[in-house]
Enzyme design. Structure first.
Site, PDB file in Angstrom:
ATOM      1  N   ASP A   1      -7.362 -31.799  -6.772  1.00 41.41           N
ATOM      2  CA  ASP A   1      -6.601 -31.123  -7.832  1.00 41.41           C
ATOM      3  C   ASP A   1      -5.828 -32.161  -8.631  1.00 41.41           C
ATOM      4  O   ASP A   1      -5.761 -33.325  -8.253  1.00 41.41           O
ATOM      5  CB  ASP A   1      -5.631 -30.095  -7.214  1.00 41.41           C
ATOM      6  CG  ASP A   1      -4.684 -30.740  -6.209  1.00 41.41           C
ATOM      7  OD1 ASP A   1      -4.982 -30.703  -5.008  1.00 41.41           O
ATOM      8  OD2 ASP A   1      -3.663 -31.319  -6.624  1.00 41.41           O
TER       9      ASP A   1
ATOM     10  N   GLU B   1     -12.066 -30.111   6.841  1.00 40.38           N
ATOM     11  CA  GLU B   1     -12.346 -31.526   6.595  1.00 40.38           C
ATOM     12  C   GLU B   1     -12.960 -32.188   7.823  1.00 40.38           C
ATOM     13  O   GLU B   1     -13.576 -33.235   7.726  1.00 40.38           O
ATOM     14  CB  GLU B   1     -11.053 -32.265   6.236  1.00 40.38           C
ATOM     15  CG  GLU B   1     -10.466 -31.823   4.921  1.00 40.38           C
ATOM     16  CD  GLU B   1      -9.073 -32.366   4.703  1.00 40.38           C
ATOM     17  OE1 GLU B   1      -8.663 -32.426   3.550  1.00 40.38           O
ATOM     18  OE2 GLU B   1      -8.377 -32.722   5.675  1.00 40.38           O
TER      19      GLU B   1
HETATM   20  N1  SAH Z   1      -3.733 -24.118   1.252  1.00 39.76           N
HETATM   21  C1  SAH Z   1      -3.744 -24.887   2.449  1.00 39.76           C
HETATM   22  C2  SAH Z   1      -2.586 -25.819   2.470  1.00 39.76           C
HETATM   23  C3  SAH Z   1      -2.917 -27.091   1.853  1.00 39.76           C
HETATM   24  S1  SAH Z   1      -1.555 -28.168   1.835  1.00 39.76           S
HETATM   25  C4  SAH Z   1      -3.672 -23.979   3.646  1.00 39.76           C
HETATM   26  O1  SAH Z   1      -3.283 -22.840   3.467  1.00 39.76           O
HETATM   27  O2  SAH Z   1      -4.000 -24.413   4.741  1.00 39.76           O
HETATM   28  C5  SAH Z   1      -2.285 -29.494   1.017  1.00 39.76           C
HETATM   29  C6  SAH Z   1      -3.058 -30.462   1.846  1.00 39.76           C
HETATM   30  O3  SAH Z   1      -3.878 -31.209   0.970  1.00 39.76           O
HETATM   31  C7  SAH Z   1      -2.178 -31.474   2.541  1.00 39.76           C
HETATM   32  O4  SAH Z   1      -2.770 -31.867   3.750  1.00 39.76           O
HETATM   33  C8  SAH Z   1      -2.089 -32.631   1.529  1.00 39.76           C
HETATM   34  O5  SAH Z   1      -2.202 -33.885   2.165  1.00 39.76           O
HETATM   35  C9  SAH Z   1      -3.262 -32.431   0.576  1.00 39.76           C
HETATM   36  N2  SAH Z   1      -2.977 -32.244  -0.859  1.00 39.76           N
HETATM   37  C10 SAH Z   1      -3.942 -31.916  -1.773  1.00 39.76           C
HETATM   38  N3  SAH Z   1      -3.427 -31.786  -3.000  1.00 39.76           N
HETATM   39  C11 SAH Z   1      -2.094 -32.033  -2.896  1.00 39.76           C
HETATM   40  C12 SAH Z   1      -1.021 -32.003  -3.838  1.00 39.76           C
HETATM   41  N4  SAH Z   1      -1.220 -31.683  -5.128  1.00 39.76           N
HETATM   42  N5  SAH Z   1       0.226 -32.297  -3.383  1.00 39.76           N
HETATM   43  C13 SAH Z   1       0.427 -32.591  -2.083  1.00 39.76           C
HETATM   44  N6  SAH Z   1      -0.558 -32.599  -1.144  1.00 39.76           N
HETATM   45  C14 SAH Z   1      -1.816 -32.326  -1.534  1.00 39.76           C
END
Ligand code: SAH
Length: 255
Positions: free
Chosen positions: A222, A17
């Site tokens: 999502d 990002e």
């Molecule tokens: N797969 C990623 C982890 C992402 S965690 C990795 O391995 O690095 C999710 C991140 O996106 C967090 O920073 C959160 O703020 C945001 N996010 C996106 N969708 C989300 C959801 N459904 N629930 C909670 N956070 C979400």
């Protein structure tokens, strides 16, 4: 015209990002503090400090406090992705927070559910002016830039069709929401909730306590449902990173 921001703190949660923003900085200088790189420089004319908070409320709160105390930022903007919990908010849309809540805060029965103990409030309002500027920047981005900046194949894959910009309530918790039950519980607790993520309301609390204006902008990655983990990383790389870059560029007054 760029908004009057003497020193902007720009926080992102994920590396992808932030990529692109730092590349666009004039004379970037990096200071490492408490396991984070704070990169200072001019971003399209605005004195800015970019930093990756990493994921979750504690990480985000520590980062915001450091930006304010050590780097002297006057305003904070958080850019990232979020899951939608509102049927009217789709993947590829943008949500700008009017207010944020820590949806996993629960010190009841000592304090009302969701209220941050001793502050006496559950909801933290974002700065109106900064959010208005972001809203305008996001509107111009989706109207004029998105088709140029996101490849057609990715627009088709993620069914990005005339992305919309929404304003409303965002919920944050130390939890990746990815199922109908939890999504439903959150919708029931906060009928006006648009999106969930893991950092914004923590930054909101820190900024409230320091009296620093802040705003949170999130691209919907999502639907906070079973398919949420699916194409998440591809979406971040191919779509959300372009959104962050494009909206911040518009915010800084380019275009
Ligand atoms: N797969 C990623 C982890 C992402 S965690 C990795 O391995 O690095 C999710 C991140 O996106 C967090 O920073 C959160 O703020 C945001 N996010 C996106 N969708 C989300 C959801 N459904 N629930 C909670 N956070 C979400």
């Amino acid at each position: 015209m760029a908004p009057p921001i003497p020193r902007l703190g720009l926080i992102s949660a994920l590396h992808q990002e932030q990529a692109g923003l730092i590349d666009s900085m004039a004379q970037p200088q990096t200071v490492n503090r408490a396991m984070r790189d704070y990169v200072s420089g001019h971003l399209w004319g605005i004195d800015t400090v970019c930093v990756l908070s990493r994921i979750g409320k504690t990480a985000a709160a520590a980062t915001a406090a450091t930006l304010i105390e050590r780097f002297g930022v006057t305003h904070i903007v958080f850019t990232g992705v979020a899951g939608s919990v509102d049927p009217g908010v789709g993947v590829g849309d943008i949500v700008i927070a009017d207010a944020l809540v820590q949806h996993d805060m629960n010190a009841s029965p000592l304090f009302p559910r969701f209220e941050v103990p001793l502050l006496g409030q559950a909801l933290f309002s974002s700065d109106r002016h900064l959010s208005d500027w972001l809203f305008e920047a996001a509107g111009r981005f989706v109207a004029e830039d998105v088709d140029k900046m996101v490849a057609e194949a990715d627009r088709e894959l993620f069914r990005l069709n005339r992305p919309q910009v929404h304003r409303g309530l965002i919920g944050s918790g130390d939890e990746f929401v990815h199922g109908p039950q939890r999504r439903g519980e959150l919708r029931q607790a906060f009928p006006q909730l648009l999106a969930v993520e893991m950092e914004g309301a923590a930054v909101a609390q820190v900024c409230f306590e320091f009296g620093v204006p802040f705003a949170v902008i999130r691209t919907i990655s999502d639907g906070a449902d079973e398919s949420a983990p699916g194409d998440f990383m591809r979406f971040i790389e191919r779509v959300a990173s372009r959104y962050s870059f494009g909206v911040v560029r518009r915010l800084c007054g380019l275009g």
